[in-house]
Design a protein around this motif. Structure first.
Motif, short mmCIF file in Angstrom:
data_model
loop_
_atom_site.label_atom_id
_atom_site.label_comp_id
_atom_site.label_asym_id
_atom_site.label_seq_id
_atom_site.Cartn_x
_atom_site.Cartn_y
_atom_site.Cartn_z
N TYR A 49 42.31 32.41 41.81
CA TYR A 49 42.33 33.73 41.14
C TYR A 49 43.31 34.68 41.82
O TYR A 49 44.04 35.41 41.16
N MET A 52 46.81 33.87 40.92
CA MET A 52 47.12 34.38 39.57
C MET A 52 47.46 35.87 39.61
O MET A 52 48.38 36.34 38.97
N LYS A 53 46.67 36.61 40.41
CA LYS A 53 46.85 38.06 40.48
C LYS A 53 48.20 38.40 41.14
O LYS A 53 48.93 39.26 40.68
N VAL A 96 39.44 43.49 46.86
CA VAL A 96 38.92 42.49 47.81
C VAL A 96 38.28 41.41 46.95
O VAL A 96 37.32 41.67 46.22
N GLN A 97 38.85 40.22 47.01
CA GLN A 97 38.35 39.13 46.17
C GLN A 97 36.91 38.78 46.55
O GLN A 97 36.60 38.62 47.73
N LEU A 98 36.06 38.65 45.55
CA LEU A 98 34.65 38.31 45.75
C LEU A 98 34.36 36.90 45.28
O LEU A 98 35.06 36.43 44.38
N ASP A 120 39.26 47.71 41.20
CA ASP A 120 38.25 46.78 40.69
C ASP A 120 37.06 47.54 40.10
O ASP A 120 36.23 46.96 39.40
N PRO A 267 39.03 27.83 28.54
CA PRO A 267 39.83 28.94 29.06
C PRO A 267 40.57 29.66 27.92
O PRO A 267 40.51 29.23 26.78
N GLY A 268 41.27 30.75 28.29
CA GLY A 268 42.14 31.43 27.33
C GLY A 268 41.50 32.59 26.60
O GLY A 268 42.07 33.08 25.62
N GLY A 271 39.26 35.48 30.69
CA GLY A 271 39.90 35.28 32.00
C GLY A 271 41.27 35.95 32.12
O GLY A 271 41.47 36.81 33.00
#
Ligand SMILES: Nc1nc2c(c(=O)[nH]1)N[C@@H](CN(C=O)c1ccc(C(=O)N[C@@H](CCC(=O)O)C(=O)O)cc1)CN2
Length: 294
Positions: A49, A52-53, A96-98, A120, A267-268, A271
């Motif tokens: 993730y 991707m970001k 902060v990724q969780l 976020d 997916p798609g 997300g």
């Protein structure tokens, strides 16, 4: 047969609008939006993730500040890092990724993020404002915002509708239900202690599925014509795939797409829109700060 809402295509349209705005901002102020992406440890899903970001930032001209901390990092050191990012004028958003490792107090870390950089939307004050009538948070949490954006761009009105949110997590279920309430829906939350969830879900005009249970929601649970937004991202074994797994949602797509009016795929679906809403929040945060300082 339901209309399949193409989240990837909607996300692409919004991303090109963001890229245009980033260019305009850069011409006007000589600065681009900056997003700090903080990851702790090496969970495979979180790494993917975060990648991707960071890539999306790069594609749109947003500067990403990459902070990679080891699994063993202390609470004090994470908070020190957050304080440094709060003080950095080139950073307009901090995420902060969780989830964070078990020894870290997640809520305390999120509370230390400056409200003006909380892209976020997880700071307790931002969530609190989301819950209050007549108050607006500075940022909306990305996945719930993505769900409402997909409904709106598909021409689905919320006002006066019956909405059911399946799941009550701090990241998705709870804020999604608050957002739907603010948009004048009549909202019910179904969770693991709800008795007879099917009969409640069957009354809904809008269903947001965020339970983290693969293919839990069946066709017979859905009111004909309802809009079904699937937030689930569950990896299930699939020996026919090179990776050995494939992603499915919380909704049984095969069955539900025959009954619903609209459905998002996994997916798609949600997300790609989640990442896009993060970029949008970062742009909005940067605009606010640059305008105030000019
Ligand atoms: N700090 C945060 N942590 C987490 C959030 C969040 O919003 N902020 N949400 C989730 C994970 N998440 C973003 O971080 C996320 C989940 C899924 C996707 C996505 O694009 N999924 C694709 C499939 C991806 C694949 O093939 O692996 C899709 O559905 O099409 C993006 C972001 C938890 N943590």
């Amino acid at each position: 047969m339901a209309t399949v809402i193409d989240g990837k295509a909607v996300a692409q349209t919004i991303r090109s609008e963001i890229a245009d705005e980033v260019r305009r901002l850069s011409e006007k102020y000589g600065k681009v939006p900056g997003l700090a992406v903080v990851i702790v440890g090496n969970r495979k899903d979180s790494q993917s993730y975060v990648a991707m970001k960071r890539k999306a930032c790069c594609d749109l001209g947003i500067k990403s500040f990459d902070i990679d901390l080891t699994e063993q990092v202390s609470q004090v050191d994470i908070i020190k890092q957050v304080h440094e990012l709060n003080a950095n004028p080139d950073v307009h958003g901090i995420l902060v990724q969780l989830p964070l490792p078990k020894h870290i107090n997640e809520e305390q870390v999120l509370t230390e993020i400056s409200l003006e950089k909380d892209v976020d939307g997880f700071h307790p004050l931002n969530i609190g404002k989301l819950a209050m009538k007549g108050r607006e948070p500075l940022f909306l949490p990305c996945t719930p915002k993505a769900c409402l954006e997909l409904l709106s761009r598909s021409g689905i009105s919320i006002k006066g509708k019956k909405a059911v949110v399946v799941g009550r997590s701090n990241i998705v279920g709870l804020p999604a239900s608050l957002l739907l309430l603010k948009a004048d829906a009549t909202v019910t939350i179904v969770h693991s202690h709800t008795s007879d969830p099917e009969s409640i879900i069957r009354q809904a005009d809008i269903v947001i599925a965020a339970a983290g249970q693969p293919k839990m929601i069946k066709g017979s649970w859905i009111k004909p014509g309802a809009a079904v937004i699937d937030v689930g991202t569950n990896a299930i074994d699939d020996p026919s795939k090179k990776s050995g797994y494939r992603l499915v949602g919380d909704v049984d797509f095969e069955e539900v797409s025959k009954v619903a009016g609209w459905i998002t795929p996994v997916p798609g679906g949600v997300g790609p829109m989640t990442v896009t809403m993060l970029l949008k929040n970062t742009l909005e945060g940067a605009k606010r700060t640059l305008e105030q300082n000019s």
